[in-house]
Structure formats: structure tokens, C-alpha cells
Design a protein around this motif. Structure first.
Motif, short mmCIF file in Angstrom:
data_model
loop_
_atom_site.label_atom_id
_atom_site.label_comp_id
_atom_site.label_asym_id
_atom_site.label_seq_id
_atom_site.Cartn_x
_atom_site.Cartn_y
_atom_site.Cartn_z
N PRO A 1 0.84 -1.20 0.00
CA PRO A 1 0.00 0.00 0.00
C PRO A 1 0.87 1.25 0.00
O PRO A 1 1.96 1.27 0.55
CB PRO A 1 -0.81 -0.13 1.30
N LEU A 2 0.35 2.29 -0.62
CA LEU A 2 1.09 3.53 -0.74
C LEU A 2 0.35 4.65 -0.03
O LEU A 2 -0.88 4.61 0.11
CB LEU A 2 1.30 3.91 -2.21
N LEU B 1 4.56 9.59 -4.18
CA LEU B 1 4.28 8.23 -3.77
C LEU B 1 5.31 7.80 -2.73
O LEU B 1 6.51 7.99 -2.93
CB LEU B 1 4.36 7.26 -4.96
N MET B 2 4.84 7.22 -1.64
CA MET B 2 5.75 6.68 -0.64
C MET B 2 5.08 5.50 0.03
O MET B 2 3.84 5.43 0.11
CB MET B 2 6.13 7.75 0.39
N PRO B 3 5.86 4.52 0.52
CA PRO B 3 5.26 3.37 1.19
C PRO B 3 4.42 3.82 2.38
O PRO B 3 4.78 4.74 3.10
CB PRO B 3 6.47 2.54 1.64
N ALA B 4 3.29 3.15 2.56
CA ALA B 4 2.42 3.49 3.67
C ALA B 4 3.12 3.19 4.99
O ALA B 4 3.94 2.27 5.08
CB ALA B 4 1.11 2.72 3.58
N CYS C 1 -3.51 4.78 -0.41
CA CYS C 1 -3.86 4.17 -1.70
C CYS C 1 -3.44 2.71 -1.65
O CYS C 1 -2.25 2.41 -1.51
CB CYS C 1 -3.16 4.90 -2.85
N SER C 2 -4.39 1.81 -1.75
CA SER C 2 -4.09 0.38 -1.71
C SER C 2 -4.79 -0.31 -2.87
O SER C 2 -5.60 0.29 -3.59
CB SER C 2 -4.54 -0.23 -0.38
N GLN C 3 -4.46 -1.58 -3.05
CA GLN C 3 -5.00 -2.33 -4.18
C GLN C 3 -6.52 -2.44 -4.08
O GLN C 3 -7.23 -2.38 -5.06
CB GLN C 3 -4.38 -3.73 -4.21
#
Length: 964
Positions: free
Chosen positions: A919-920, A953-956, A933-935
Motif C-alpha cells: 500500500p502507498l 508516492l511513498m510506502p504506507a 492508496c491500496s489495491q
């Protein structure tokens, strides 16, 4: 203290009674002490005053004033309240009268003591109101608020707990400390962490901080140093920043505190595991410089097994398991004991190191340690390593001219012809030992059986690094000129050359099968040569940090360690900045100047007479608006247009030179427009561009940073080549071309000429305004149409593709159309700031704070100025979507050309191509907010009419998981 007061009240009641009558005062002067005794204890003697002055009830007593101990004062007030109410109120009135001329903060303190003594709803409201009043004075006052803060820090901790429990009381202490650059006192009450952040924010200002990505980490400066990236952070006398390495598996923020006129450097140590194809499989990062980094060849599956160990500068040893997750830590030893030479067993279950001349072995499962001592006569213990089966620990001692390898009961002594250092390598069985002498000579002893003492041979001089395969089948080393050599055990007759590195090698590793050798040299490249008998070109693996060590893995990959790499900087107000080192190779002389890559050009018009002095006077304001490059263009339609000379020396008076100097003082670049129209006849008749060259040369001699050729027609390859060669002789000067074209394809010849050579303009400004005007007016800027029906998004895609065939470093310089309303022009300028290249924007637009902010963000984020660009089709004709990528950073740019708010649903497959991605979080670069933002649940992004937003954009954020 309570017992003492009770005992004193029994033995010396007058002393305690006098103290009770003074307990409502902030401080007691000698005169007040005398008046109080005469008022409330008229039959007592002056000796009571002396007894109180020197009693344990007093915390401090000077020549004129005493101060009660806070605990004693609290007890005395509780005793006072037991007296009849008229007596208590009489004491209060007497205290107020005695201090009616005291400082306001003193009277405020005594007022709070009284309010706490008689709790009620009215008293509660009064305390809240008074605390809020003081808090406002601290946050809105000028220099006088600093003095108030000093007194507050003196008085407020002495207030009773009933007052200090209020959140505003704690905010007052925090705000006062922040004003004075101090840490707040300890808070005895449990409050949310947000309270302290909110309190600091009340007095903080938004300050500029310089951030510079160095080879070993990141440097912060206040005020910003020249050439540093600017970020904004809240602060006053100190700025607090949290820094995490983007490459860490589980990053722990490191707090950096920066004061005014201070620069702080934070080194970062990075270790990455790469597979045989160079893809990253694991990353580890630590703040600080590591003394040693080691890896295990084959890691087990237990929770305590370590893939790698990092010896930090403070003596701690950090252990990481599979995936880079930290599995444990060995605390630092005493400061006088120095650790060195880490080693891990084959399966990563046993750790060993040298400590103050003794080998220490630690079982990672149990945490137990044992010592393996050695004989000091052998020399200094410089290295420990486990033999191949991990059954025993080998120890290496370096003496004046020999190296001793001790494994169990066996000892191998190798003598040399010079003094030895600690740079050496040994095979697992210690049968092959290679060491580098202090003079740089490589000595090697290679035998199937160990002798009690044997003499090694000198193989090479000027050696910088040495390594080999674990079984000793191959030894590799590098000399100072970058040449990498190898020698096979099966072929002792001579050495071979694996290849040559472009730098001095600092780290070498040989593959376990002896078929490849890898080298690093302090930059962001790993070079790998295949050993095939003859030198072959190396395979280059791009890294995201500066590597100085490399280790071979049993699976065929490599572990590379070094410093630096991208980091994320977080401020107290929640903003996040991604700082990426510029690892791109330097451009050659025939490419775009480094300073001009992605530079925004603020367009100003020539106004003979008064224009340039006004520009010079306002240069500080222009620079503050995010402008760092001016494009000075000719006046439009001013009287006597054709009669205006084209020569630089005749066009402007000294006002231009004053403007140029003012721009240079503020670190700004200046590009001037050169009119080529009047040179056409000269070019046609004489076949050369002599007049134009003279004009350009005169401008360059004035020290401008570039020229822009203004001509509607075709100048020809020869003219462009002549001008370009002239600019190349002046160093990093920019060459632009303004022309009117129907499509960007018509302007691509100006980049390299029709011949396709590499001589041409750095920046070309194509005039395809009609598409941008139509897209903005009709609200379909994001429509992707192909064929005859052209669209802005389609032509933008085509224009980006054309740069591939242009000369290296070619850039478009898009301009803002005139045929738009003010709001539409501002929107169009925001769109152009989202594009790569050098957008040309009227300087007047930068007076709008939103555009100035975007210009500063674009300057500070390399992904927005130098990154690649891809037009994404979201199925929304009114929304132009761009994906900007640079290194490991990705930014989504959205522009709404409609006149209504649009809610855009963004899925992961719009942003990344890989499947099963994490997830981002989408971080809004403009306001610092984040959207997940996830799948399974796409992000919903709101775009206002004529709105342009940038999301990184960065990792959640992940929660720690200690379970298996």
C-alpha cells in the motif's frame, strides 16, 4: 518535609505561623518579613524572623529576599487554609498590598496560588482564563515575551499541582522554553504527545533550512548554505527534524536539532544485498558511520539468526535478519575498550569480534559470551574469522614484519619484508594469506600445509584492496590506477588482469566459484567482471548510495555497503521532504549546462530607462518568490522598434549591468534575448553569421549566463553551429531558441541541426499555444486524441518522445499563452511547472504565492525538475495526469482544466506497474496531507477548478510486528 513541619510546629509554633502567613507570596523581602511578623504575631520577637530565614523551610535566602522550598510552601498553604476564613483572607489582602508594585508576573503567580487554595467553579474558570492570557502574551509578544518566558520558567514549576495539571500551564512552559531555545522541564502529568508539538507551534515561525545530500549522508544548515536545497520547517531558536533513510527496511527516525548559524551533518550507513542480476533483495540503514560491516553466507531460519552485523561508531553492534529486520543489538562496551573486526558464522548464529586485544564470541541464541585470549607477543589482534564449517574461530595477529594466523592449536606465521598493517585477507582454512604492507606492497603466502614460519612473496605495489574466494582458489587485488588483478591457486606462474575501474578501488570481493570479481570505489556503482582469461568490460550495477565495501554471497549475489543514499526529512508540522542525491553522471561539454537542467525561466521585458533599476532594487523580492533565472526579452512594440540597435553595448545603459550584478548577488542566473532578424541579409550575402556572433560575444563578455535567439525563420545549421561553438568557449552558458512552430516536431531540428549532429540549442521553445489554449478553454486538457484531431495531451506525449532523438540534454521550454484570462493563465503556468524542461513564465505571475510555492517545490525536488515524464490516461478528458520519476522518487501531477471540482479515483495500477505492491501513501507536496492508496481501496483525490496538485508516492506507514 511534612513530618518536619509538624515537628517544628510543636517546638517553634511562632516560626511555622509566620511561615504560613508568608506562604501566599512569590518571594519574601526583609521588609515584608518584618511587617508580617508585626501584623500577625505582634508579641513575637525578631528572633523568629532569623529562625525562619535560616530554617529548612527556605530553599534560598539572599541578602534581601528568601524563597520557600516548593514542597514546604505547599504544606504551609494547606495549614493556612485550616484557619478561620477571615484570617486567611486577611493574609491574602496583606500579601496583595505588600506586592502591589511588584512585577506583573509576580502578582500573577500569587493570584494563581490563591485560586488554587480555594477551589471552586469560579476559581477554575479564573485559572483557565489567566493561563490563556499568559499564553497569548507569550505567543504574540515580541522581544518582551522572551523576558516573560524567563520569569514563567522560574515561577510556573513552583505552582501547586492543581494549577500545573491544566494543559495550558504545560503549554506555557513549553512555549517559554521554545522561545529561549531550551528543552521544557519534566512534565509530571500524562498528556498526549501532540500537546507539546502544538505548544511549540504557537511561538514558532516557518524558517528556511538548507539540505545538502553528501556522499556520506545529509547536511542541514541554518541559514541555508549556497547551493543547498531549501526546505521549510517550524522553529525559533532551534529547528527539530526527524530523518529516516529511505533504504532502511524498518526505519527509525533520527532527531536532528539545528540552531541558528549552525550546520549539522548526519552520516548514513547503508548495506544492500543484491542478487546475481543486480536487483536489491534486502536493505539496511543506520544513522552514523559504521566501523565494520559483515554478512553471513547462508542464514538460518531462526528468529535470532543474523544476515549481517553492523559495528556502529559508538561501539554498538546491530544485528539484522532476513528482510533487513533488526533481530538484536549488542550494547557498547566501556568507552576505553575498542571493538573491531566483526565476523559471523556461516549460518549467522554466532557473532565474534576483537575487543581490546581479545576475541569475543557471542552465541546469538542465548546471548552468552566467551573470551578467546591470545599471546601479545604475536602482535596486535587485527582480525577474527570463522573457518568454513564455523567450528572454530581463527585469529589474525599483525606484527612488525609478520602475520600470524591462529586457528585452534595450529599457528601459521608468515614473515614479510616490511611493517604490516591490518589490511589483509585469509582463506577459510588460513592456508592462503594475503596482506598489504604499510607501503602498499601486497604479500601473499599460499601453501597446502602450514609451516611454523614461512616467507611470503611480494606480488604487487601500490595495492589499495585485496580479497579472494573463501576456499582460496583465487586471490584478487587492485592497484592505485584502478586495475583489478587476480591469481588462481592452480596457476601460480603469473597474474591476470580482470579489468580496470575508473576510480581507485576501495572494496573487492571474489565470487565463491572464482568466476567473477566485484569492485566498488566510493561512488554509486558496483562493477562486476567475469574472469575469462582476457579482460572484459565490466557489468555496471547502479546503486542509490556511495559504496566502499563489497562482500560475496554464497548464492551468487553481492552485499554492498557504504554511505549516503536518499533520506526523508520530517518536520514538526508534518511536512515530509524526500532528499535524493543527484547520482546522474556529469554531462559532457556538448550537453546542457548542469545549472540549467530543469530550470524555470522568469520572463522580464526590456523597458529602456527605468526598467532595469527597478529590477535591481527588487531582486531580493524576486528571489524570495522562487525565481532563480531571468530571461530578459526585448520590448514589444516600443517606439522606433526597427531603429533599436541589436548590439549588446548599445541597447542598454548601466542599468542592465546593475541589474545583472544584483541578480548574481542573489544567486540568480540571467539569460538575454538576442535578435537575429537584422542579421539575415548579412548571413545571406556573406554566408556566415559574423554580426550575430559579435552580438552574442558582447553579451557573453558582460558575464550573462546564456543567450536566447529570437528569429521566426530558419537560421540554418551553420549559424547554430557557429553560435554554439562560441558559447562552448565560455563554459557553462545556455543557448535557447525562440520560434513559432505548429508542432514540437518542427522545432526538434534546432536541437541538433538537420544533419542530426550534436551541435545545436540546449533549450527550444516550441509555439504550440493553440492546443494549450483550446484545452484550457474547453476543459479537455487531459483528452488523449490521436490522428488528425490533435490534443494537448497527445502532442505532449509526442514532444517528450522527440527528445530521445535530439542532442543529449535537450529540453523543451514551454511558454504561457497570451489568449487566456488571468485565472486561466495562472492555471496554465501551474501546468507548465509540472512538465520537465525549462518552462518560461512571465515574472509577474510569481507574485502569486501559490505559483511561487510551486516554483520553490520544483526547484527543491529533483523529480520535478530532472525526472522523466509520462502522460497517463485516466479516462477523464478534463484532467491531465503526469507521472514524474527520478531515482526512487515518483510524483503524480494532476491538473483539472474544468470549471467544477473533480474527484479523481487513483488505483495502484495507474501509478506502478509491479504487481502485489505494498500500500502507498500519496503525500501532497503543497499542503503536507497524506491520502492512503491500496489495491483494494483506491485513493480519492479532490481537484478544485483550475487546480494543479502534486502527490509524491511513498510506502504506507507500517506498524512494527514482533511476531514470527
Amino acid at each position: 518535609m511534612a513530618q518536619y513541619v509538624e515537628l517544628l510546629a510543636q517546638r517553634r509554633p511562632d516560626v511555622v505561623t509566620l511561615a504560613e502567613c508568608l506562604s501566599l507570596a512569590a518571594g519574601v523581602e526583609r521588609a515584608m518579613l518584618r511587617r508580617t511578623r508585626l501584623r500577625f504575631l505582634p508579641r513575637s520577637t525578631a528572633g523568629v524572623e532569623a529562625e525562619l530565614w535560616f530554617s529548612p523551610l527556605v530553599e534560598a535566602a539572599g541578602d534581601h529576599t528568601l524563597l520557600f522550598d516548593p514542597e514546604a510552601a505547599e504544606i504551609l498553604r494547606r495549614r493556612l487554609i485550616r484557619h478561620p476564613r477571615p484570617h486567611v483572607e486577611d493574609v491574602r489582602r496583606f500579601t496583595v498590598e505588600s506586592h502591589q508594585d511588584a512585577r506583573p508576573v509576580t502578582r500573577w503567580f500569587e493570584d494563581m496560588l490563591w485560586a488554587d487554595l480555594l477551589p471552586s467553579a469560579a476559581a477554575d474558570q479564573h485559572v483557565r482564563s489567566e493561563l490563556a492570557r499568559v499564553l497569548r502574551a507569550l505567543t504574540t509578544g515580541g522581544d518582551s515575551a522572551d523576558d516573560l518566558g524567563r520569569w514563567i520558567l522560574h515561577y510556573l514549576p513552583r505552582l501547586p499541582a492543581g494549577v500545573r495539571r491544566y494543559d495550558d500551564a504545560w503549554r506555557i512552559q513549553v512555549a517559554s522554553s521554545e522561545r529561549l531555545g531550551l528543552e521544557p522541564p519534566d512534565d509530571p502529568f500524562v498528556r498526549p504527545p501532540s500537546v507539546i508539538t502544538e505548544a511549540r507551534a504557537l511561538v514558532q515561525r516557518h524558517l528556511s533550512v538548507g539540505v545538502t545530500a553528501r556522499s556520506d549522508g545529509v547536511e542541514f544548515s541554518s541559514p541555508p548554505t549556497d547551493g543547498s536545497r531549501l526546505i521549510t520547517a517550524p522553529g525559533l531558536r532551534r529547528i527539530r527534524l526527524d530523518v529516516v533513510s529511505v533504504l532502511a527496511a524498518e526505519p527509525d527516525p533520527v532527531r536532528v536539532q539545528l540552531r541558528e548559524n549552525q550546520a549539522v551533518r548526519l552520516p548514513m550507513t547503508v548495506l544492500q544485498f543484491l542478487d546475481g542480476d543486480g536487483a536489491t533483495t534486502m536493505s539496511v540503514a543506520h544513522a552514523g558511520v559504521a566501523s565494520d560491516v559483515v554478512v553471513a553466507r547462508s542464514v538460518g531460519s531462526a528468529a535470532y539468526d543474523a544476515s549481517c552485523a553492523v559495528l556502529l561508531a559508538d561501539g554498538r553492534i546491530a544485528l539484522h535478519g532476513r528482510g533487513g529486520v533488526m533481530t538484536g543489538q549488542v550494547p557498547a562496551a566501556s568507552p576505553e575498550r575498542r571493538r573491531r573486526s566483526l565476523t559471523l558464522s556461516l549460518d549467522g548464529r554466532v557473532l565474534a569480534w576483537a575487543e581490546d586485544g581479545t576475541a569475543v564470541v557471542r552465541d546469538l541464541r542465548t546471548g552468552q559470551e566467551r573470551l578467546v585470549s591470545g599471546t601479545s607477543a604475536r602482535g596486535e589482534l587485527v582480525r577474527v574469522f570463522f573457518t568454513g564449517d564455523a567450528a572454530e574461530l581463527a585469529r589474525v595477529y599483525a606484527g612488525e614484519n609478520r602475520v600470524s594466523v591462529v586457528a585452534g592449536r595450529s599457528t601459521s606465521v608468515v614473515t614479510h619484508g616490511e611493517s604490516m598493517g591490518d589490511r589483509l585477507w585469509s582463506s577459510d582454512d588460513a592456508a592462503c594469506v594475503a596482506s598489504i604492507g604499510l607501503s602498499g606492497t601486497l604479500w601473499i603466502q599460499d601453501g597446502d600445509e602450514r609451516d611454523d614460519e614461512s616467507t611470503s612473496e611480494a606480488l604487487s605495489e601500490g595495492v589499495t584492496a585485496v580479497s579472494g574466494a573463501p576456499d582460496g582458489r583465487i586471490v584478487v587485488w587492485a592497484t592505485g590506477d584502478g586495475t583489478v588483478w587476480y591469481r588462481m591457486r592452480a596457476n601460480r606462474a603469473g597474474s591476470g588482469v580482470a579489468g580496470s575501474a575508473p576510480w581507485q578501488v576501495t572494496g573487492l570481493a571474489a565470487a565463491h566459484d572464482g568466476r567473477a570479481v566485484a569492485a566498488v570505489g566510493g561512488d554509486s556503482r558496483l562493477l562486476v567482471w567475469q574472469l575469462r582469461g582476457t579482460p572484459t568490460p565490466p557489468r555496471t550495477v547502479a546503486l542509490r548510495f556511495c559504496a566502499d565495501r563489497v562482500h560475496a554471497l554464497s548464492g551468487g549475489g553481492w552485499a554492498v555497503s557504504g554511505t549516503g543514499g536518499p533520506v526523508e526529512v520530517r518536520t514538526e508540522d508534518g511536512r515530509r521532504y524526500h532528499v535524493t542525491p543527484d547520482t546522474q553522471d556529469p554531462l559532457s561539454a556538448d550537453e546542457v549546462p548542469a545549472w540549467a537542467r530543469g530550470r524555470v525561466l522568469a520572463e522580464v521585458r526590456e523597458t529602456p530607462g527605468a526598467g532595469f533599476p527597478e529590477l535591481a532594487d527588487g531582486m531580493a523580492d524576486i528571489s524570495a518568490q522562487g525565481v532563480d533565472c531571468l530571461l530578459v526579452r526585448r520590448a514589444v512594440g516600443h517606439p522606433g522598434g526597427e531603429g533599436v540597435p541589436t548590439r549588446g553595448g548599445d541597447r542598454f545603459d548601466g542599468g542592465f549591468q546593475a541589474m545583472l550584478l544584483a541578480a548574481q548577488r542573489h544567486g540568480m542566473r540571467v539569460v538575454v534575448e538576442v535578435e537575429a532578424d537584422t542579421e539575415l541579409e548579412d548571413i545571406a550575402v556573406h554566408g556566415h553569421s559574423g554580426g550575430l556572433l559579435e552580438d552574442v560575444r558582447e553579451w557573453l563578455d558582460r558575464d550573462v549566463d546564456g543567450v536566447c535567439l529570437a528569429h521566426e525563420g530558419d537560421l540554418g545549421d551553420g549559424v547554430l553551429s557557429d553560435v554554439r561553438h562560441l558559447l562552448d568557449g565560455y563554459g557553462d552558458r545556455l543557448l535557447m531558441r525562440m520560434r513559432t512552430t505548429a508542432a514540437p516536431a518542427d522545432a526538434v531540428v534546432d536541437f541538433g541541426g538537420r544533419s542530426g549532429g550534436d551541435i545545436g540549442c540546449h533549450v527550444v521553445v516550441p509555439r504550440w499555444d493553440d492546443l494549450l489554449v483550446r484545452g484550457v478553454r474547453e476543459g479537455d486538457l487531459g483528452a488523449v486524441r490521436w490522428g488528425r484531431d490533435r490534443s494537448y495531451a497527445a502532442d505532449l506525449t509526442s514532444a517528450l518522445g522527440l527528445l530521445v532523438s535530439a542532442c543529449p540534454g535537450a529540453q523543451w521550454g514551454h511558454t504561457v499563452p497570451e489568449r487566456l484570462t488571468v485565472a486561466q493563465r495562472t492555471f496554465a503556468a501551474s501546468v507548465l511547472l509540472s512538465l520537465p524542461g525549462c518552462p518560461v513564465l512571465p515574472s509577474s505571475l510569481f507574485q502569486q504565492s501559490a505559483l511561487a510555492t510551486m516554483a520553490r517545490l520544483r526547484r527543491d525536488h529533483l523529480v520535478l525538475s530532472r525526472g522523466t515524464c509520462e502522460v497517463a490516461d485516466l479516462g477523464l478528458p478534463g484532467v491531465l495526469a503526469l507521472l514524474r520519476r527520478y531515482g526512487d522518487e515518483t510524483v503524480l501531477c494532476l491538473a483539472n482544466s474544468g470549471q467544477r471540482e473533480v474527484r479523481v479515483h487513483i488505483r495502484l495500477d495507474h501509478l506502478v506497474a509491479e504487481e502485489n505492491v505494498l500500500p502507498l501513501d500519496l503525500l501532497d507536496l503543497l499542503d503536507g496531507t497524506t491520502v492512503p492508496c491500496s489495491q483494494g481501496s483506491p485513493a480519492v483525490l479532490a481537484l478544485e477548478p483550475y487546480g494543479v496538485r502534486w502527490w509524491r508516492l511513498m510506502p504506507a506507514a507500517r506498524t512494527s510486528n514482533t511476531g514470527e
